[in-house]
Design a protein around this motif. Structure first.
Motif, short mmCIF file in Angstrom:
data_model
loop_
_atom_site.label_atom_id
_atom_site.label_comp_id
_atom_site.label_asym_id
_atom_site.label_seq_id
_atom_site.Cartn_x
_atom_site.Cartn_y
_atom_site.Cartn_z
N UNK A 199 0.99 -1.30 -0.11
CA UNK A 199 0.06 0.07 0.23
C UNK A 199 0.96 1.27 -0.06
N UNK A 200 0.36 2.35 -0.41
CA UNK A 200 1.27 3.47 -0.49
C UNK A 200 1.62 4.23 0.87
N UNK A 201 2.61 5.05 1.05
CA UNK A 201 2.82 5.51 2.41
C UNK A 201 1.74 6.69 2.55
N UNK A 202 1.32 6.65 3.86
CA UNK A 202 0.41 7.51 4.17
C UNK A 202 0.97 9.07 4.37
N UNK A 203 2.35 9.06 4.73
CA UNK A 203 3.09 10.31 4.72
C UNK A 203 3.79 10.87 3.64
N UNK A 204 3.53 10.11 2.35
CA UNK A 204 4.09 10.54 1.45
C UNK A 204 3.92 12.04 1.03
N UNK A 254 8.93 -9.14 4.09
CA UNK A 254 9.30 -8.24 2.92
C UNK A 254 9.76 -6.88 3.39
N UNK A 255 10.56 -6.25 2.61
CA UNK A 255 11.03 -4.86 2.93
C UNK A 255 9.92 -3.95 2.99
N UNK A 256 9.84 -3.03 4.26
CA UNK A 256 8.54 -2.04 4.05
C UNK A 256 8.84 -0.86 3.05
N UNK A 257 10.02 -0.54 2.85
CA UNK A 257 10.42 0.39 1.83
C UNK A 257 11.39 -0.24 0.85
N UNK A 258 11.14 0.30 -0.18
CA UNK A 258 12.31 0.04 -1.42
C UNK A 258 13.21 1.32 -1.42
N UNK A 259 14.30 1.30 -2.13
CA UNK A 259 15.53 2.49 -2.02
C UNK A 259 14.85 3.55 -2.95
N UNK A 260 14.23 3.30 -3.96
CA UNK A 260 13.59 4.59 -4.65
C UNK A 260 12.84 5.27 -3.78
N UNK A 261 11.82 4.76 -3.09
CA UNK A 261 11.02 5.38 -2.22
C UNK A 261 11.84 6.40 -1.18
N UNK A 262 12.89 5.51 -0.76
CA UNK A 262 13.91 5.89 0.43
C UNK A 262 14.35 7.34 -0.01
N UNK A 285 4.40 0.17 11.79
CA UNK A 285 3.01 -0.52 11.45
C UNK A 285 2.98 -1.10 10.17
N UNK A 286 3.94 -0.83 9.30
CA UNK A 286 3.97 -1.66 8.11
C UNK A 286 4.40 -2.87 8.25
N UNK A 287 5.73 -2.91 9.16
CA UNK A 287 6.25 -4.05 9.42
C UNK A 287 5.28 -4.95 10.16
N UNK A 288 4.61 -4.40 11.22
CA UNK A 288 3.56 -5.29 11.92
C UNK A 288 2.78 -5.89 11.12
N UNK A 289 2.26 -5.09 10.33
CA UNK A 289 1.25 -5.83 9.21
C UNK A 289 1.83 -6.71 7.93
N UNK A 290 3.02 -6.55 8.03
CA UNK A 290 3.69 -7.31 6.79
C UNK A 290 3.44 -6.60 5.45
N UNK A 291 3.31 -5.21 5.38
CA UNK A 291 3.14 -4.55 4.12
C UNK A 291 4.34 -4.38 3.52
N UNK A 292 4.50 -4.91 2.17
CA UNK A 292 5.79 -4.70 1.25
C UNK A 292 5.65 -3.42 0.67
N UNK A 293 6.93 -3.19 -0.02
CA UNK A 293 7.27 -1.96 -0.99
C UNK A 293 7.09 -2.69 -2.09
N UNK A 294 7.58 -3.94 -2.49
CA UNK A 294 7.26 -4.31 -3.91
C UNK A 294 6.97 -5.93 -3.44
N UNK A 295 5.44 -6.14 -3.97
CA UNK A 295 4.89 -7.30 -3.50
C UNK A 295 5.42 -8.37 -4.24
N UNK A 296 6.30 -8.67 -5.32
CA UNK A 296 6.94 -9.77 -5.62
C UNK A 296 8.37 -9.82 -5.41
#
Lengths: 257, 440, 373
Positions: free
Chosen positions: B9-14, B217-225, B254-265
């Motif tokens: 899911x997208x970052x809320x604070x984006x 899965x990583x909650x963030x990918x580097x391009x987003x970082x 929170x993303x980590x707690x819910x298992x939200x990935x930056x990249x689904x695959x």
């Protein structure tokens, strides 16, 4: 099973046909501007030699810079993977593969199964490729196929700066004006390109058995310069420019249908 | 492993990050409208110190500004040409060349003429840092200029040799005298202390955000970082940035707690190194087609992040002086804390030995569970490319697959997109990862 | 008389081995002229500056990314090829990033017993630099003393300072002689005299310099034709300078770390010996990497040009040398303003002499033509 390997190189398209692991035909055509047509021609050439029709091919794999333009929507693989597979097929003990083509040089560290462990590619620079020898042959007004044997007649080493092909070309002209023997200039040219290639190869590490492939491996002056720079003997397989096409054909054969 | 699909899911604070960045560049440009001050300096400048001059003092840090130029390839080309036409070598730092070009053309990347700084407040660890603004003064003289040398050796040693820290603190004290002279303002230590606290909060929180990316899965990918860490390079000592990073940290937890990935695959985790070629961030999307995710880099983690060894042996956010109860009531105390805090910056250690960086990278490889490393041999930055060839050797020696691609963070003429994609293909093949769309 | 310097330059490694044999002392290879040789000499150590050999090589590519200068790669190549296998230690004083890599890779890949990284301030113009450097020099002095197994005393330091001062003073005198309308030595000879001093025992070298100075009056004077100055980075490319002088010019002075920057100022002896050494290195003509915020090199270069009657300047630098590249446009502009033309060239491990000759000829013709009008 018959597979085809197509190497869509910058200067030449090479094709190898393989039946149950044995090479049954080769084809070659100048790449030119019409890559697809050239590839079709090289493939037709090889099929003609083998006496086969196109639908006799079970699977095709393509490699090389223009691999997306290869006929018959083949499996794709990169030059690095193809070179390692092909070189190890020919020389089982090869662990360092140096591939010098028309526009790019690369060095690959491989396992005995032809699996790539590490690789290095020369960056956007003619000074480590066949294009360099061609440019220097032009400056020397010598046919490119003669520049290698000529360099073996040299009696002295002249350091040449090979960071840049344009600079090197004007160095050649300066040396000609200074009446330096052509054989010595030819050796300087080969030493310069060998210096670039060996520099790159040292990045992946030089293992005992080094195999040199690609069209430039046919140049005896270059092979001699590489051996002197490395301080060891290297292996040049017969038909060195077909090794990557062979690797592609092997890759196609390994894939299950 | 074929069809892994993690929820994403997208970052809320984006949107907030975008807004902060936009406002930063506007505030700088408009500072004079309300009697405020503008200063120019580096992303690593001690931005907390000029904050003692008042609430209306706005920085423009040169590296992220130049990266913004590089992102706009048409404008960047004109900037680079303007700089070259003035006689500056093409192999100089490409941020510097973009920045000088913007000045020479008198065009601000965010519209209007280039807003001239009132003073320059730089720091120096890379050879180009001090020279950058020396040349700015060649082009626009009379801008008061102060620069602090921070190149005093690795933190491990400086911590035990206080004269090295003191050298920096002495320069800071003298720098405050400079600021008062250059602006005619009276310096306010309370503002300084507040700003140093913000810096520590921001840089520690960013390290925690980065550490959360150890998760699979990583909650963030580097391009987003990149889009998030940039705030720390703009104004790490501002309250807004410190607050934002704490907010971001909570969201990533929170993303980590819910298992939200930056990249689904996600199937393959790598890190990169040095600044990316800013005009070609799409190479990250190309990697993602393979399921290959860059989970960061020493660059994104450690350019501004503050780190330390945790009691359990892992690498994590540095404990702030506030949490540690270190007194910070006087100017001298605040400056000492700031110097010490900043000297531990991971991305400063390799300036003294590539082997220090190799150790950090191997540590990241282990804790962030990597399959490989992609090193950007960045012709645009001699400071961060320093020793990179030795890093490569050390990583390979440790058995980690490494891919190298050459390029330039700020000069797109030195980046070959097709060749780089081809190299990524070769690397993926060597890792045994199948081409997208191919059956296994 | 100058053949000795040329011989030392050519046989530097033989010299160092023989020195070790003769004295039983230790030899330290150093990178960059910010290394305080006074302290090494005080400990009875022979400091030798590590320089390149100007030969193409293929061994450094795995260690140093190609964007860094050819000089640092050429230096590292010497280590990787075992040319300095007689060294007991290596060290660097912190200066530019490029040469630092030659040092850090050497430490990792070339076996050597002792190494030292001397953190040297970059902000030499700040008053904060002195106390910091004095403390670093103290730590360095202790480390060297511990290594050689004998603490360095004040008397040792005085000897180290005096040895270096005498050596530097002799080089200053040699350069003074080049102010003459007909200089008694050419640029190649002067360069070899300075560079050989970077790896020969200073006392022995000073004796040779004194002999040369005494013999200068009897030397054949040279019509300099066009008086040139060299400005830039490390440069010991003898072939290149020889070519320039053969084109009808004489190099009369320079601003190089293989030239004046190395020996220009002396240590002013005082009770606080380390303070005195620190002052010398903080106020010497700087490397551009330490010349900020004020660019003090520009007035210094103009002053040299003026006092040595320079008609043209060859600005030459190691390819990819960022600190120099940040100074070059300002230097060229300042020279132009004084009516001094300049020629910019980039040095690589080997230089394309043919092309550089064409450019040098054109440059000298331009200066001659200017003189006609």
């Amino acid at each position: 099973m018959v597979t085809a390997g197509i190497d869509m190189g910058a200067k030449w398209v090479k094709v190898v046909l393989l039946r149950d692991g044995e090479v049954i035909a080769r084809g070659k055509a100048l790449t030119g501007f019409e890559q697809k047509a050239s590839a079709a021609k090289a493939l037709a050439d090889a099929l003609g030699q083998a006496g086969l029709s196109a639908d006799a091919i079970d699977r095709t794999a393509a490699t090389g810079a223009g691999r997306k333009d290869a006929p018959g929507s083949p499996i794709e693989l990169t030059e690095v993977t193809a070179a390692a597979l092909g070189a190890v097929q020919i020389e089982r003990s090869a662990r360092t593969v140096i591939d010098v083509g028309a526009e790019e040089g690369r060095a690959i560290k491989t396992t005995d199964a032809g699996k790539v462990v590490d690789f290095a590619v020369n960056e956007k620079c003619a000074a480590g490729s066949g294009a360099f020898t061609e440019a220097m042959a032009r400056a020397l007004e010598t046919p490119v196929e003669e520049i290698g044997p000529l360099s073996l007649q040299s009696s002295q080493a002249i350091p040449m700066n090979a960071q840049c092909a344009v600079f090197a070309e004007s160095e050649v002209v300066s040396l000609l004006h200074a009446r330096t023997p052509k054989a010595d200039i030819a050796r300087a040219v080969h030493d310069a390109i060998a210096n670039r290639i060996v520099s790159m190869a040292r990045k992946v590490g030089i293992n005992e058995h080094v195999v040199l492939i690609g069209g430039v491996a046919r140049n005896v002056g270059f092979v001699d310069a590489v051996e002197r720079e490395l301080g060891l003997k290297i292996t040049v397989p017969p038909d060195p420019e077909f090794v990557s096409a062979l690797g592609a054909a092997l890759h196609a054969a390994e894939r299950r249908g | 492993m074929a069809n892994v699909a993690y929820p994403t899911e997208p970052l809320k604070c984006w949107a907030r990050a975008k807004e902060l960045r936009q406002r930063y560049y506007e505030d700088y440009a408009k500072a004079h409208d309300t009697g405020g001050l503008r200063w120019a300096g580096g992303a690593w400048s001690f931005d907390a110190i000029p904050m003692g001059l008042g609430p209306d003092v706005y920085p423009l840090t040169s590296e992220p500004y130049a990266a913004s130029i590089a992102f706009n390839r048409e404008f960047s080309k004109r900037c680079l040409e303007a700089t070259e036409a003035k006689g500056y070598a093409r192999d100089l730092c490409s941020y510097m060349r973009n920045y000088w070009g913007s000045l020479l053309l008198n065009e601000y990347a965010f519209g209007g003429p280039f807003p001239r700084p009132d003073f320059i407040w730089q720091d120096h660890i890379c050879c180009s840092h001090a020279k950058w603004y020396q040349v700015v003064r060649d082009l626009e003289d009379d801008i008061p200029y102060y620069c602090i040398d921070v190149a005093v050796g690795p933190y491990e040693e400086a911590r035990d040799r206080q004269h090295r820290v003191q050298y920096i603190v002495d320069q800071m004290h003298q720098g405050i005298e400079f600021l008062e002279r250059a602006t005619g303002r009276t310096y306010d230590d309370a503002r300084l202390i507040e700003a140093v606290k913000n810096d520590c909060r921001a840089t520690s929180a960013w390290a925690e955000v980065s550490a959360l990316n150890k998760t699979i899965p990583a909650p963030l990918d580097e391009k987003t970082m990149y889009a998030l860490y940039v705030l720390g390079t703009l104004h790490k000592a501002s309250r807004d940035v410190a607050d934002f990073y704490e907010e971001l940290r909570d969201e990533v937890r929170d993303r980590v707690a819910r298992g939200i990935a930056a990249v689904p695959n996600e199937i393959c985790r790598v890190i990169t190194d040095t600044q990316p070629p800013w005009g070609f961030l799409k190479i990250f999307r190309y990697m993602e087609k393979y399921g290959c995710v860059s989970v960061g880099s020493l660059y994104t983690f450690g350019l501004i992040g503050a780190w330390e060894d945790k009691p359990n042996g892992t690498w994590g956010p540095r404990t702030t002086p506030m949490a540690a109860g270190t007194p910070m009531e006087t100017r001298d105390q605040a400056l000492h804390i700031l110097a010490d805090w900043t000297l531990s910056r991971p991305e400063w250690q390799h300036f003294y030995s590539p082997h220090l960086k190799s150790q950090l990278m191997l540590r990241i490889a282990k804790e962030w569970q990597l399959q490989g490393v992609m090193l950007h041999y960045n012709r645009g930055c001699e400071g961060l490319s320093l020793g990179i060839a030795e890093n490569r050797l050390a990583l390979i020696d440790a058995g980690l697959p490494v891919m190298v691609f050459e390029g330039n963070m700020g000069d797109d003429s030195e980046f070959d997109e097709d060749a780089t994609k081809n190299r990524i293909d070769s690397f993926m093949e060597s890792l045994g990862i199948k081409r997208p769309g191919e059956e296994l | 008389m100058t053949e000795r310097f040329a011989e030392w330059y050519k046989t530097r490694h033989d010299y160092a081995r023989a020195w070790k044999e003769r004295t039983g002392g230790k030899v330290v290879g150093y990178f960059c002229t910010y290394v305080p040789e006074e302290i090494l000499i005080a400990a009875g150590v022979l400091p030798v500056r590590i320089l390149g050999s100007h030969e193409p090589q293929s061994v450094t590519e795995p260690h140093i990314f190609g964007m860094f200068c050819p000089f640092c790669r050429d230096c590292l190549a010497q280590g990787l090829k075992g040319r300095y296998d007689y060294l007991d230690g290596i060290m660097i004083a912190q200066s530019c990033l490029h040469i630092r890599q030659a040092f850090t890779s050497w430490v990792q890949h070339v076996p050597v017993g002792w190494s030292y990284y001397l953190p040297f301030p970059n902000h030499v113009q700040s008053r904060a630099a002195r106390p910091y450097l004095v403390e670093e020099l103290r730590l360095f002095k202790e480390a060297v003393g511990a290594w050689v197994g004998r603490p360095i005393t004040d008397a040792d330091l005085d000897r180290g300072i005096a040895t270096c001062n005498e050596f530097r003073s002799a080089l200053r005198e040699l350069y003074e002689s080049r102010k003459a309308e007909h200089p008694p030595l050419n640029g190649v000879e002067a360069m070899l005299a300075v560079v050989s001093g970077q790896f020969v025992d200073k006392t022995e070298h000073t004796t040779a310099l004194r002999q040369l100075l005494d013999a200068l009056d009897g030397r054949e004077r040279r019509d300099p034709k066009i008086r040139l100055m060299l400005v830039g980075s490390e440069d010991d490319d003898v072939e290149f300078i020889r070519m320039v002088e053969a084109c009808g010019a004489t190099v009369v002075t320079d601003d190089h770390c293989t030239g004046t920057r190395y020996f220009w100022n002396n240590v002013e002896p005082g009770e606080d010996r380390l303070g005195a050494i620190a002052d010398r290195y903080l106020t010497r003509p700087p490397c551009p990497s330490k010349d900020w915020p004020t660019r003090s090199r520009v007035p210094h270069i103009l002053d040299l040009a003026d006092r040595w009657g320079v008609q043209g300047v060859v600005v030459l630098q190691q390819k990819f040398c960022d600190p120099h590249e940040a100074d070059t446009p300002a230097i060229i502009a300042a020279l132009r303003e004084k009516g001094i033309p300049s020629l910019f060239l980039e040095l690589d491990v080997t230089v394309p002499v043919g092309q550089f000759k064409t450019r040098t000829d054109a440059f000298l013709e331009m200066i001659t033509a200017d003189d006609l009008f």
